[in-house]
Design a protein around this motif. Structure first.
Motif, mmCIF file in Angstrom:
data_model
loop_
_atom_site.group_PDB
_atom_site.id
_atom_site.type_symbol
_atom_site.label_atom_id
_atom_site.label_comp_id
_atom_site.label_asym_id
_atom_site.label_seq_id
_atom_site.Cartn_x
_atom_site.Cartn_y
_atom_site.Cartn_z
ATOM 1 N N ASP A 30 -2.002 -53.168 -20.167
ATOM 2 C CA ASP A 30 -2.820 -51.957 -20.029
ATOM 3 C C ASP A 30 -2.691 -51.057 -21.260
ATOM 4 N N TRP A 31 -1.480 -50.989 -21.814
ATOM 5 C CA TRP A 31 -1.300 -50.209 -23.039
ATOM 6 C C TRP A 31 -2.028 -50.889 -24.203
ATOM 7 N N LYS A 34 -5.563 -49.968 -24.315
ATOM 8 C CA LYS A 34 -5.809 -48.622 -24.841
ATOM 9 C C LYS A 34 -5.796 -48.600 -26.364
ATOM 10 N N SER A 68 -13.253 -44.751 -19.239
ATOM 11 C CA SER A 68 -11.980 -44.054 -19.025
ATOM 12 C C SER A 68 -10.878 -44.637 -19.880
ATOM 13 N N ASN A 69 -10.531 -43.921 -20.917
ATOM 14 C CA ASN A 69 -9.438 -44.339 -21.790
ATOM 15 C C ASN A 69 -8.545 -43.134 -22.078
ATOM 16 N N GLN A 70 -8.089 -42.502 -20.999
ATOM 17 C CA GLN A 70 -7.346 -41.264 -21.165
ATOM 18 C C GLN A 70 -5.986 -41.511 -21.797
ATOM 19 N N ASP A 71 -5.598 -40.609 -22.683
ATOM 20 C CA ASP A 71 -4.257 -40.614 -23.231
ATOM 21 C C ASP A 71 -3.496 -39.353 -22.838
ATOM 22 N N ARG A 79 -7.056 -45.431 -14.446
ATOM 23 C CA ARG A 79 -7.397 -46.758 -14.951
ATOM 24 C C ARG A 79 -7.635 -46.701 -16.457
ATOM 25 N N VAL A 80 -7.595 -47.857 -17.046
ATOM 26 C CA VAL A 80 -8.017 -48.011 -18.436
ATOM 27 C C VAL A 80 -8.981 -49.186 -18.450
ATOM 28 N N GLU A 95 -10.972 -53.864 -16.247
ATOM 29 C CA GLU A 95 -10.345 -52.622 -15.838
ATOM 30 C C GLU A 95 -8.951 -52.880 -15.283
#
Length: 328
Positions: A30-31, A34, A68-71, A79-80, A95
């Motif tokens: 998941d990281w 991102k 959605s790619n919140q940091d 989610r990413v 996702e």
């Protein structure tokens, strides 16, 4: 609309964990989504996952804007996702969801619906609607099912004969597909949180990596060797490492919360079940005791020669119940 459940059995799972390689520590998927997999040089990792899942070779032409790619702090549990396009115009929404969400099925539907409407130009005919694949990697128990991978697609069947509605010859030529379901979005759910056994099956190797972050030396699934090479932790800068470790802390806290909630739910359910069982048992015992007492009284009255109708008035038993009482 019918969704088929496609299962992947673990017949060839190797439970001997000593076979794992002692390779470099790898970054969680998941990281990587991102920060790393958006780089074109790393597209082969994503292509490997999609190819393994769909059982057909996929080439990513480009990545598109995703939702959605919140940091920030508010996005740490969310989610990413990555939105990819293949050389034929097909769309792949990949996702990862760490946090439990009871309406996740509906959000999958919303995501594909949004892509269908966003990626068709105004005035274009419906034949230009793109094929959409929704690939969902979840770290929580979604729904009730024991498999690790589920596949959903749309089919139309006759309500009288269960006949599968098919495309005409012209439609097959026009759309370049063989089935009606090929025109609709398809959904894949990968439930990876409890799968920690290495396998010789490529798809299960990917599930193992997604859950554990490990890729043993004998991995054969497409994309995993490239992931082992490019997702090494020692490639990150100090700032990236600090952010990554902060992310891992959040994931650990989240998993602990999910685990605690799950077990508290089981305990509460057990307590409620015991209480309900005791209550029902008590009610049943009282009812049976009352019925026995009435039957004993009716037996004595019957032995004294009272008629059945008088015994019924005295005890509340029915005429049939009184007739069945035997006098020893």
């Amino acid at each position: 609309m019918i969704y088929e459940e496609k299962t992947y059995l673990c017949n060839s799972i190797n439970t001997d964990m000593d076979m794992k390689g002692n390779g470099p520590e790898l970054i969680r998927f998941d990281w990587a989504m991102k920060r790393l997999l958006r780089d074109k040089v790393n597209h082969g990792i994503l292509e490997g996952l999609i190819t393994t899942l769909l059982n057909k070779k996929i080439h990513i032409q480009k990545l598109l804007e995703s939702e959605s790619n919140q940091d920030d702090a508010d996005g740490k549990y969310n989610r990413v996702d990555i939105l990819a396009e293949d050389e034929h115009g097909g769309l792949y929404l990949i996702e990862v969801q760490n946090e439990t969400e009871f309406a996740y099925f509906q959000r999958m539907l919303f995501g594909t619906s949004k892509l269908v409407t966003e990626y068709i130009n105004r005035g274009q005919g419906y034949e230009n609607i793109r094929k959409v694949y929704s690939i969902n990697i979840v770290y929580f128990n979604i729904g009730c099912g024991k498999d690790i991978v589920y596949h959903g697609k749309t089919e139309f069947r006759g309500i009288h004969n269960n006949e599968l509605l098919s495309l005409s010859t012209f439609q097959k030529q026009k759309f370049d597909v063989s089935e009606v379901s090929d025109l609709y979005p398809e959904y894949y759910i990968l439930k990876v949180n409890d799968f920690n056994r290495w396998s010789k099956v490529p798809l299960e190797q990917w599930i193992y990596f997604l859950n554990t972050g490990e890729i043993p030396d004998d991995a054969t699934a497409p994309g995993l060797n490239e992931a082992r090479e490019k997702l090494q932790l020692d490639r990150m800068t100090k700032a990236e490492l600090n952010a990554y470790y902060h992310h891992l802390d959040n994931v650990v806290v989240l998993r602990d919360n999910i685990y605690t909630a799950r077990n508290e739910g089981r305990i509460d359910g057990l307590a409620e079940g015991l209480a309900e069982g005791l209550e029902k048992g008590l009610e049943k015992g009282l009812a049976e005791g009352e019925k026995k007492a009435k039957t004993d009284v009716a037996r004595q009255l019957k032995a004294m020669g009272l008629t059945a109708d008088k015994i019924a008035v005295a005890t509340g038993l029915t005429m049939e119940e009184i007739e069945d009482i035997r006098i020893d």
